[in-house]
Design a protein around this motif. Structure first.
Motif, PDB file in Angstrom:
ATOM      1  N   ALA A 207       0.778  -1.237   0.038  1.00  0.00           N
ATOM      2  CA  ALA A 207      -0.220  -0.038   0.113  1.00  0.00           C
ATOM      3  C   ALA A 207       0.785   1.297   0.172  1.00  0.00           C
ATOM      4  N   TRP A 208       2.056   0.989   0.631  1.00  0.00           N
ATOM      5  CA  TRP A 208       2.823   2.385   0.718  1.00  0.00           C
ATOM      6  C   TRP A 208       3.902   2.362  -0.295  1.00  0.00           C
ATOM      7  N   GLY A 209       3.848   1.350  -1.250  1.00  0.00           N
ATOM      8  CA  GLY A 209       4.947   1.251  -2.267  1.00  0.00           C
ATOM      9  C   GLY A 209       5.736   0.170  -2.366  1.00  0.00           C
ATOM     10  N   TYR A 210       6.673   0.312  -3.195  1.00  0.00           N
ATOM     11  CA  TYR A 210       7.591  -1.262  -3.341  1.00  0.00           C
ATOM     12  C   TYR A 210       8.744  -1.278  -2.383  1.00  0.00           C
ATOM     13  N   GLY A 211       9.115  -2.530  -1.947  1.00  0.00           N
ATOM     14  CA  GLY A 211       9.977  -2.787  -1.088  1.00  0.00           C
ATOM     15  C   GLY A 211       9.962  -4.211  -0.219  1.00  0.00           C
ATOM     16  N   CYS A 212      10.971  -4.492   0.386  1.00  0.00           N
ATOM     17  CA  CYS A 212      10.825  -5.701   0.614  1.00  0.00           C
ATOM     18  C   CYS A 212       9.834  -5.911   2.091  1.00  0.00           C
ATOM     19  N   GLY A 213       9.770  -4.774   2.673  1.00  0.00           N
ATOM     20  CA  GLY A 213       8.835  -4.576   4.019  1.00  0.00           C
ATOM     21  C   GLY A 213       9.526  -4.954   5.108  1.00  0.00           C
ATOM     22  N   THR A 214      10.901  -5.473   5.216  1.00  0.00           N
ATOM     23  CA  THR A 214      11.357  -5.979   6.575  1.00  0.00           C
ATOM     24  C   THR A 214      12.705  -4.787   6.795  1.00  0.00           C
ATOM     25  N   CYS A 215      13.224  -4.292   5.768  1.00  0.00           N
ATOM     26  CA  CYS A 215      14.452  -3.446   6.242  1.00  0.00           C
ATOM     27  C   CYS A 215      13.978  -2.403   6.829  1.00  0.00           C
ATOM     28  N   PRO A 216      15.091  -1.570   7.555  1.00  0.00           N
ATOM     29  CA  PRO A 216      14.426  -0.520   8.455  1.00  0.00           C
ATOM     30  C   PRO A 216      14.031   0.818   7.665  1.00  0.00           C
ATOM     31  N   ALA A 217      14.616   0.771   6.230  1.00  0.00           N
ATOM     32  CA  ALA A 217      13.890   2.068   5.421  1.00  0.00           C
ATOM     33  C   ALA A 217      12.411   1.480   5.118  1.00  0.00           C
ATOM     34  N   CYS A 218      11.984   0.353   4.965  1.00  0.00           N
ATOM     35  CA  CYS A 218      10.778  -0.191   4.501  1.00  0.00           C
ATOM     36  C   CYS A 218       9.791   0.017   5.842  1.00  0.00           C
ATOM     37  N   GLN A 219      10.320  -0.254   6.932  1.00  0.00           N
ATOM     38  CA  GLN A 219       9.364  -0.196   8.221  1.00  0.00           C
ATOM     39  C   GLN A 219       8.973   1.288   8.459  1.00  0.00           C
ATOM     40  N   LEU A 220       9.994   2.076   8.638  1.00  0.00           N
ATOM     41  CA  LEU A 220       9.706   3.571   8.505  1.00  0.00           C
ATOM     42  C   LEU A 220       8.721   3.875   7.588  1.00  0.00           C
ATOM     43  N   ARG A 221       8.748   3.619   6.451  1.00  0.00           N
ATOM     44  CA  ARG A 221       7.876   4.136   5.393  1.00  0.00           C
ATOM     45  C   ARG A 221       6.590   3.631   5.436  1.00  0.00           C
ATOM     46  N   LYS A 222       6.376   2.319   5.973  1.00  0.00           N
ATOM     47  CA  LYS A 222       5.312   1.575   6.151  1.00  0.00           C
ATOM     48  C   LYS A 222       4.443   2.242   7.464  1.00  0.00           C
ATOM     49  N   SER A 223       5.251   2.320   8.332  1.00  0.00           N
ATOM     50  CA  SER A 223       4.441   2.812   9.480  1.00  0.00           C
ATOM     51  C   SER A 223       4.128   4.433   9.370  1.00  0.00           C
ATOM     52  N   GLY A 224       4.754   5.105   8.645  1.00  0.00           N
ATOM     53  CA  GLY A 224       4.374   6.385   8.588  1.00  0.00           C
ATOM     54  C   GLY A 224       3.311   6.529   7.293  1.00  0.00           C
ATOM     55  N   TYR A 225       3.298   5.530   6.440  1.00  0.00           N
ATOM     56  CA  TYR A 225       2.004   5.701   5.755  1.00  0.00           C
ATOM     57  C   TYR A 225       0.651   5.417   6.198  1.00  0.00           C
ATOM     58  N   GLN A 226       0.953   4.452   6.889  1.00  0.00           N
ATOM     59  CA  GLN A 226      -0.257   3.834   7.907  1.00  0.00           C
ATOM     60  C   GLN A 226      -0.847   4.670   8.697  1.00  0.00           C
ATOM     61  N   GLN A 227       0.002   5.581   9.241  1.00  0.00           N
ATOM     62  CA  GLN A 227      -0.625   6.655  10.106  1.00  0.00           C
ATOM     63  C   GLN A 227      -1.269   7.764   9.079  1.00  0.00           C
TER      64      GLN A 227
END
Length: 241
Positions: A207-227
């Motif tokens: 939902a937040w874009g492309y990525g592995c979903g587990t590395c620190p950069a993906c985790q930050l992007r994911k949590s920020g987008y969910q908020q």
């Protein structure tokens, strides 16, 4: 006084947001990217797609968007034993820093950008560094970049300004800023075209874009987008006195 800016543009979420921020403020904006042997080099291809879409779909920004510059800094990757430049698992080092930290990277980026800006009559350098959501990289800190601004200005005998519009924003507020600058279409561009994943994973769309979903950069992007998507408020982050 400052009418022209040079944006350190990697093709990631933060630098794309900073590019929009600069285009909203300066009469002429140029971009600069670097190949330093990074594992997530897929972002270098994203850069060109993003620039093309900005020119095609954002007329007000198109008229301000100038030349794109690209520098080969693979030497930095050759002297860096990090998870960003080598096939290594992401972990913390004995000094407390993650091994995704590339020593000297931002210092070199701004130095080369300043040399280019000097030649092109540009007085503002813009970067997406942040102290709120970051991994402790010392060259992302506000005091580091303020000191570098002084050094570059003195060394070039020219008043250079380093702007870091995301310095005190968390990822939620970075998504919010993108929406304020370019509306929902720009947020969608960031979701679809930018790349942040440390591992360079471009095969899985979230939902937040492309990525592995587990590395620190993906985790930050994911949590920020969910908020951001949930409309959750964030506590204001003000620069220290």
């Amino acid at each position: 006084m400052h009418k022209r800016a040079l944006v350190l543009f990697s093709g990631g979420q933060d630098s794309t947001t900073c590019l929009a921020w600069a285009l909203d403020r300066y009469e002429r904006v140029e971009t600069i990217g670097f190949d330093y042997g990074q594992r997530h080099s897929v972002e270098l291809a994203c850069r060109q797609r993003i620039l093309q879409r900005l020119r095609q779909h954002y007329p007000a920004w198109r008229d301000r968007l100038g030349d794109d510059h690209f520098l080969d800094l693979k030497l930095l990757g050759q002297i860096s034993e990090t998870a960003m430049t080598s096939e290594k698992a992401i972990e913390f080092e004995q000094n407390g820093l993650p091994n995704t930290f590339v020593p000297g990277r931002n210092l070199l980026f701004f130095t080369f950008a300043a040399a280019l800006a000097y030649r092109r009559g540009i007085s503002v350098l813009v970067g997406g560094m942040c102290e709120t959501d970051y991994s402790g990289y010392p060259d992302c800190r506000d005091n580091t970049l303020k000191a570098l601004q002084v050094s570059l200005s003195l060394g070039m005998d020219s008043a250079l300004l380093i702007e870091t519009p995301l310095m005190w924003l968390d990822k939620n507020r970075t998504w919010e800023l993108a929406g304020q600058l370019g509306g929902n279409d720009f947020v969608e561009l960031i979701r679809e075209e930018t790349h942040t994943c440390y591992l360079g994973e471009r095969g899985q769309r979230h939902a937040w874009g492309y990525g592995c979903g587990t590395c620190p950069a993906c985790q930050l992007r994911k949590s920020g987008y969910q908020q951001y998507a949930a409309g959750l408020p964030t506590a204001p982050q003000d620069a220290p006195e």
